[in-house]
Design an enzyme around this catalytic site. Structure first.
Site, PDB file in Angstrom:
ATOM      1  N   ASP A 100       3.300  -2.303  -4.815  1.00  0.00           N
ATOM      2  CA  ASP A 100       3.785  -2.998  -3.618  1.00  0.00           C
ATOM      3  C   ASP A 100       2.967  -2.631  -2.385  1.00  0.00           C
ATOM      4  OD1 ASP A 100       4.775  -0.385  -3.550  1.00  0.00           O
ATOM      5  OD2 ASP A 100       6.853  -0.945  -3.139  1.00  0.00           O
ATOM      6  N   ASP A 103      -0.219   3.310   0.862  1.00  0.00           N
ATOM      7  CA  ASP A 103       0.027   3.965   2.149  1.00  0.00           C
ATOM      8  C   ASP A 103      -0.896   5.200   2.215  1.00  0.00           C
ATOM      9  OD1 ASP A 103       1.185   4.760   4.519  1.00  0.00           O
ATOM     10  OD2 ASP A 103       3.052   5.444   3.630  1.00  0.00           O
ATOM     11  N   THR A 104      -0.414   6.383   1.862  1.00  0.00           N
ATOM     12  CA  THR A 104      -1.297   7.562   1.866  1.00  0.00           C
ATOM     13  C   THR A 104      -2.306   7.499   0.716  1.00  0.00           C
ATOM     14  OG1 THR A 104       0.164   8.839   0.428  1.00  0.00           O
ATOM     15  CG2 THR A 104       0.551   8.992   2.802  1.00  0.00           C
ATOM     16  N   GLY A 105      -1.936   6.808  -0.376  1.00  0.00           N
ATOM     17  CA  GLY A 105      -2.817   6.704  -1.537  1.00  0.00           C
ATOM     18  C   GLY A 105      -2.483   7.699  -2.637  1.00  0.00           C
ATOM     19  N   LYS A 131      -1.555  -0.146   4.291  1.00  0.00           N
ATOM     20  CA  LYS A 131      -1.549   0.425   5.644  1.00  0.00           C
ATOM     21  C   LYS A 131      -2.807   1.275   5.719  1.00  0.00           C
ATOM     22  CE  LYS A 131       3.478   1.108   6.005  1.00  0.00           C
ATOM     23  NZ  LYS A 131       4.513   2.156   6.001  1.00  0.00           N
ATOM     24  N   ASP A 159      11.620  -1.266  -0.382  1.00  0.00           N
ATOM     25  CA  ASP A 159      12.991  -0.847  -0.136  1.00  0.00           C
ATOM     26  C   ASP A 159      13.100   0.243   0.902  1.00  0.00           C
ATOM     27  OD1 ASP A 159      11.793   1.208  -1.830  1.00  0.00           O
ATOM     28  OD2 ASP A 159      13.819   2.024  -1.975  1.00  0.00           O
ATOM     29  N   ARG A 165      15.270  -4.929  -1.267  1.00  0.00           N
ATOM     30  CA  ARG A 165      14.190  -5.405  -2.140  1.00  0.00           C
ATOM     31  C   ARG A 165      14.262  -6.914  -2.346  1.00  0.00           C
ATOM     32  NH1 ARG A 165      11.585  -0.893  -4.409  1.00  0.00           N
ATOM     33  NH2 ARG A 165      12.905   0.832  -5.051  1.00  0.00           N
TER      34      ARG A 165
HETATM   35  P1  IMP Z   1       1.634   6.261  -1.028  1.00  0.00           P
HETATM   36  O1  IMP Z   1       1.865   6.979   0.268  1.00  0.00           O
HETATM   37  O2  IMP Z   1       0.392   5.406  -0.982  1.00  0.00           O
HETATM   38  O3  IMP Z   1       1.657   7.211  -2.184  1.00  0.00           O
HETATM   39  O4  IMP Z   1       2.854   5.255  -1.208  1.00  0.00           O
HETATM   40  C1  IMP Z   1       3.986   5.718  -1.849  1.00  0.00           C
HETATM   41  C2  IMP Z   1       5.112   4.774  -1.870  1.00  0.00           C
HETATM   42  O5  IMP Z   1       5.723   4.847  -0.607  1.00  0.00           O
HETATM   43  C3  IMP Z   1       4.866   3.292  -2.085  1.00  0.00           C
HETATM   44  O6  IMP Z   1       4.746   2.916  -3.436  1.00  0.00           O
HETATM   45  C4  IMP Z   1       6.150   2.747  -1.504  1.00  0.00           C
HETATM   46  O7  IMP Z   1       7.166   2.799  -2.488  1.00  0.00           O
HETATM   47  C5  IMP Z   1       6.497   3.719  -0.410  1.00  0.00           C
HETATM   48  N1  IMP Z   1       6.195   3.171   0.925  1.00  0.00           N
HETATM   49  C6  IMP Z   1       5.160   3.443   1.738  1.00  0.00           C
HETATM   50  N2  IMP Z   1       5.258   2.764   2.896  1.00  0.00           N
HETATM   51  C7  IMP Z   1       6.409   2.039   2.796  1.00  0.00           C
HETATM   52  C8  IMP Z   1       7.064   1.104   3.675  1.00  0.00           C
HETATM   53  O8  IMP Z   1       6.637   0.788   4.801  1.00  0.00           O
HETATM   54  N3  IMP Z   1       8.230   0.566   3.202  1.00  0.00           N
HETATM   55  C9  IMP Z   1       8.758   0.867   1.975  1.00  0.00           C
HETATM   56  N4  IMP Z   1       8.171   1.720   1.131  1.00  0.00           N
HETATM   57  C10 IMP Z   1       7.004   2.299   1.539  1.00  0.00           C
HETATM   58 MG    MG Z   2       8.028   2.231  -3.993  1.00  0.00          MG
END
Ligand code: IMP
Ligand code: MG
Length: 184
Positions: A100, A103-105, A131, A159, A165
């Protein structure tokens, strides 16, 4: 508009037309391969994957992975955990991971590490949203729906505490609705 949203960032119409274009781009990229294996990261990628897979004109196999991220700031920083692994064999297969939001990766990096051990022929990533400002791991998705500002968004699979969702659009959640005690 849902009363808990501050604003709509991406309308249902914009999502639909972007997914059509993504489906074409993916079909073009994999046109020569015999079969593509789609892997959805659940729960967030469910609506996106359901719509996208019907816009890809290649033979597909499909499976899901469930990853738990520990975003709660009270808990120590931990690597995301794979809580449900695939059943399909990926050796020498072309694999496309769908999530979906990037964000941080950390989630994608964890998934990449796990899938690479299974020796696929190729591995690419498709995300509905990214992002760019918050990346902590070097990871560039191959297919991106929309780049969005650093705001907390919900809807179309995304969510807050497993709510929202089902919304057909993607919108910014009001700060007062991001307060977990209201859900208890
Ligand atoms: P990551 O930081 O790239 O590991 O992202 C981790 C998870 O954070 C994603 O798969 C989303 O489930 C959740 N996430 C990050 N940003 C958002 C947001 O703005 N809304 C909802 N979920 C988010
Ligand atoms: Mg998620």
């Amino acid at each position: 508009m849902h009363p808990d949203l501050q604003k709509v960032l991406v309308s249902p119409e914009a999502i639909e037309s972007r997914i059509r274009a993504l489906g074409q781009a993916i079909t073009k990229a994999y046109g020569d391969c015999e079969e593509l294996t789609l892997i959805a990261i659940i729960n967030g990628a469910v609506p996106f994957t359901a719509d996208l897979m019907r816009r890809i004109q290649c033979p597909l196999r499909f499976d899901c992975m469930r990853v738990a991220s520990y975003l709660d700031s009270d808990s120590p920083q931990q690597e995301p955990e794979i809580v449900d692994m695939l059943r399909l064999d990926l050796k020498d297969r072309h694999v496309l991971i769908i999530d979906d939001i990037l964000d941080t990766g950390h989630t994608m990096a964890r998934v990449r590490k796990e899938i690479q051990r299974l020796k696929p022929a190729s591995l690419r990533f498709c995300v509905l949203l990214e992002k760019t400002g918050r990346r902590e791991v070097a990871l560039k998705p191959d297919f991106v729906g929309f780049s969005i500002p650093d705001e907390f968004v919900v809807g179309y699979g995304l969510d807050f505490a497993e709510r929202y969702r089902e919304l057909p659009c993607i919108g910014v959640l009001k700060p007062e609705c991001q307060n977990p005690p209201m859900w208890q």
